[in-house]
Enzyme design. Structure first.
Site, PDB file in Angstrom:
ATOM      1  CG  LEU A  94       7.219 -39.205 -31.965  1.00 51.17           C
ATOM      2  CD1 LEU A  94       7.139 -40.595 -32.589  1.00 51.17           C
ATOM      3  CD2 LEU A  94       8.126 -38.299 -32.794  1.00 51.17           C
ATOM      4  CG  HIS A 111      17.484 -33.790 -32.418  1.00 51.18           C
ATOM      5  ND1 HIS A 111      16.647 -34.449 -31.542  1.00 51.18           N
ATOM      6  CD2 HIS A 111      18.595 -34.556 -32.543  1.00 51.18           C
ATOM      7  CE1 HIS A 111      17.231 -35.580 -31.170  1.00 51.18           C
ATOM      8  NE2 HIS A 111      18.414 -35.666 -31.759  1.00 51.18           N
TER       9      HIS A 111
END
Ligand code: GRF
Length: 193
Positions: A94, A111
């Protein structure tokens, strides 16, 4: 010329698709640097085989975290390479403030779901597990959440009856490889990069 930096942890098939789009001229850009937190990742070998500068982001001792000091080093490497737009391509950590602040609204991610559905890892397997009828691919701007930033481009895909997670992922990747270079081009134009 739009100058890209790519961060990935795995096979780098999206990096390859970006490179192929550059080669055929559908994306006017260059890849200045490829960085990976995984020293063994195929994405680094692919970069090497195309003569693209590449390096390891050393997160050793930090299992899933992307420590602030490593994010600062990463931002420095990207800046030194003259990067204007950062593309995450299968990057498994992240991104937080140090890197986001260095490239405000200039980090994209791809994604494998129709966000906001199925954020997080192995989104194709999550979709099969949930018995969803459709899923897809999303390209979005990266913010400090997990797969939460502004959506730039999405494409839907019907999940076939009894389709396995692996088979679905293969079909998702075909879409990824087509739309990521398109989304990068559109977004860069919108920012006058
Ligand atoms: C892709 O499915 C991407 O959507 C996800 O991780 C995978 C990376 O694949 N974030 P590759 O390394 O580009 O082949």
């Amino acid at each position: 010329m739009l100058t890209l930096g790519i961060l990935g942890s795995g096979s780098g098939s999206n990096m390859q698709a970006i490179l192929d789009a550059i080669t055929v001229g559908t994306l006017q850009a260059k890849i200045a640097i490829v960085l990976s937190d995984n020293p063994k990742a195929l994405i680094l070998k692919r970069a090497a085989s195309h003569g693209i500068p590449h390096a390891v982001i050393d997160c050793e001792g930090h299992k899933n975290k992307f420590p602030d000091y490593v994010q600062i080093e990463t931002a420095e490497k990207l800046k030194q390479a003259g990067v204007d737009l950062v593309c995450l391509a299968g990057f498994m950590r992240l991104v937080k403030a140090p890197l986001l602040d260095a490239f405000p609204s200039k980090i994209l991610n791809i994604h494998p779901s129709l966000l906001p559905a199925f954020p997080g890892v192995a989104a194709w397997a999550q979709a099969v597990e949930a018995k969803a009828k459709e899923t897809g691919v999303t390209v979005h701007v990266v913010d400090s959440g997990m797969d939460t930033g502004l959506v730039i481009l999405q494409e839907k895909l019907d999940i076939l009856p009894a389709e396995t997670a692996d088979a679905l992922h293969k079909r998702i990747q075909v879409i990824e490889h087509r739309i990521y270079p398109m989304a990068i081009s559109q977004y860069a134009h919108s920012l006058n990069l």
